[in-house]
Design an enzyme around this catalytic site. Sequence first.
Site, PDB file in Angstrom:
ATOM      1  N   ASP A  67      13.877  61.717   9.409  1.00  0.00           N
ATOM      2  CA  ASP A  67      12.806  61.038   8.685  1.00  0.00           C
ATOM      3  C   ASP A  67      13.326  59.911   7.797  1.00  0.00           C
ATOM      4  O   ASP A  67      14.537  59.767   7.584  1.00  0.00           O
ATOM      5  CB  ASP A  67      11.992  62.051   7.860  1.00  0.00           C
ATOM      6  CG  ASP A  67      12.870  63.075   7.130  1.00  0.00           C
ATOM      7  OD1 ASP A  67      14.051  62.776   6.910  1.00  0.00           O
ATOM      8  OD2 ASP A  67      12.369  64.154   6.793  1.00  0.00           O
ATOM      9  N   ASN A 136       7.181  74.255   0.936  1.00  0.00           N
ATOM     10  CA  ASN A 136       5.884  74.589   1.539  1.00  0.00           C
ATOM     11  C   ASN A 136       5.993  74.757   3.059  1.00  0.00           C
ATOM     12  O   ASN A 136       5.010  74.694   3.777  1.00  0.00           O
ATOM     13  CB  ASN A 136       4.846  73.503   1.210  1.00  0.00           C
ATOM     14  CG  ASN A 136       5.263  72.137   1.736  1.00  0.00           C
ATOM     15  OD1 ASN A 136       6.307  71.994   2.369  1.00  0.00           O
ATOM     16  ND2 ASN A 136       4.454  71.121   1.472  1.00  0.00           N
ATOM     17  N   HIS A 138       7.677  72.760   5.095  1.00  0.00           N
ATOM     18  CA  HIS A 138       7.786  71.548   5.910  1.00  0.00           C
ATOM     19  C   HIS A 138       9.162  71.447   6.556  1.00  0.00           C
ATOM     20  O   HIS A 138      10.162  71.922   6.022  1.00  0.00           O
ATOM     21  CB  HIS A 138       7.385  70.277   5.137  1.00  0.00           C
ATOM     22  CG  HIS A 138       8.326  69.785   4.093  1.00  0.00           C
ATOM     23  ND1 HIS A 138       7.998  69.689   2.760  1.00  0.00           N
ATOM     24  CD2 HIS A 138       9.591  69.307   4.180  1.00  0.00           C
ATOM     25  CE1 HIS A 138       9.001  69.184   2.089  1.00  0.00           C
ATOM     26  NE2 HIS A 138       9.986  68.950   2.923  1.00  0.00           N
ATOM     27  N   GLU A 143       4.294  68.072   6.994  1.00  0.00           N
ATOM     28  CA  GLU A 143       3.679  68.898   5.958  1.00  0.00           C
ATOM     29  C   GLU A 143       2.718  69.918   6.584  1.00  0.00           C
ATOM     30  O   GLU A 143       2.329  69.766   7.743  1.00  0.00           O
ATOM     31  CB  GLU A 143       2.904  67.990   4.994  1.00  0.00           C
ATOM     32  CG  GLU A 143       3.760  66.935   4.301  1.00  0.00           C
ATOM     33  CD  GLU A 143       4.605  67.504   3.160  1.00  0.00           C
ATOM     34  OE1 GLU A 143       4.836  68.734   3.117  1.00  0.00           O
ATOM     35  OE2 GLU A 143       5.057  66.711   2.320  1.00  0.00           O
TER      36      GLU A 143
HETATM   37  C1  GLP Z   1      12.871  66.915   2.238  1.00  0.00           C
HETATM   38  C2  GLP Z   1      13.291  66.280   3.579  1.00  0.00           C
HETATM   39  C3  GLP Z   1      13.617  67.335   4.590  1.00  0.00           C
HETATM   40  C4  GLP Z   1      14.469  68.372   3.881  1.00  0.00           C
HETATM   41  C5  GLP Z   1      13.610  69.154   2.939  1.00  0.00           C
HETATM   42  C6  GLP Z   1      14.386  70.089   2.023  1.00  0.00           C
HETATM   43  O1  GLP Z   1      11.652  66.480   1.785  1.00  0.00           O
HETATM   44  N1  GLP Z   1      12.395  65.359   4.168  1.00  0.00           N
HETATM   45  O2  GLP Z   1      14.259  66.766   5.716  1.00  0.00           O
HETATM   46  O3  GLP Z   1      15.034  69.240   4.809  1.00  0.00           O
HETATM   47  O4  GLP Z   1      12.754  68.314   2.208  1.00  0.00           O
HETATM   48  O5  GLP Z   1      15.105  69.374   1.074  1.00  0.00           O
HETATM   49  P1  GLP Z   1      16.284  69.972   0.207  1.00  0.00           P
HETATM   50  O6  GLP Z   1      17.385  70.259   1.145  1.00  0.00           O
HETATM   51  O7  GLP Z   1      16.634  68.894  -0.767  1.00  0.00           O
HETATM   52  O8  GLP Z   1      15.748  71.190  -0.443  1.00  0.00           O
END
Ligand code: GLP
Length: 260
Positions: A67, A136, A138, A143
């Site tokens: 992303d 959540n 995702h 989402e």
């Molecule tokens: C973010 C990213 C995801 C990531 C997730 C968890 O928003 N878009 O690709 O895996 O949320 O993030 P983190 O590893 O900082 O908890």
Amino acid sequence: MQILKAKDYEEMSRIACNLLVEHIQQNESPVLGLATGSTPEGLYRCLIEEYKKGKVSFHNMSTFNLDEYVGLGVEDANSYQWYMTDKLFAHIDVPTRQIHLPNGISQEVEQDCLDYERQIQEAGGIDIQVLGLGLNGHIGFNEPGTPFSSRTHAVELAQSTRRANARFFSGIEEVPTQAISMGIASIMESKKILLLVSGKEKAEALYQMMNSEVSESFPASILQTHPDVTVIADELALSKVLEFYGEDGGIPEVEEGKAR
Ligand code: GLP
């Protein structure tokens, strides 16, 4: 689904690193799907170390990131392009032409999304997709409510996701409201999925990913239906799962992860 239990964040990162290094060593043109966020940072540090020790070369590797924020260009320190360059690509020998991320400043979003899917296909599909887990549920930036049939697309970010990611910005108002993300169908086509989960705050999400009914309201639940998922989680992230099943009465598939 295979669940590998790691002692802590460092061990989780090292187990994931060993797995990727092995794949890269054994394949002529490995194709990796990569994630951003805090979770894979230790994995990327470990890959750089292995490269510096001469244990692995990335010259044949192609990468596709999950992303990118809409509105943030390559030179923006909060873009995922910057993150990947800073935390991995600038320190290893992967050729720039083999690196792919969705274009956050595209003027033709729909066409670029189609092109992204085509590039993945032309590379032969993703061998191993690294995933983190949103609070959540995702995955990527898909989402709750995102159709399981989705492909690379523009998404509106949930307020809770913007709040969670505000720590990387100077404030929540700086966090973009949209992103481009690989879709759930795109992610599910990866031959193998490596889900990394660390920390107590992810314990509930990990439990739900494994146990909730498969539903678009909790996107990561779809992983229950993928034929080759390895979850590498530390003890804190697994705490709710272990509490539910009992430390030793065991979920049959939880194994001690081995870090070389
Ligand atoms: C973010 C990213 C995801 C990531 C997730 C968890 O928003 N878009 O690709 O895996 O949320 O993030 P983190 O590893 O900082 O908890």
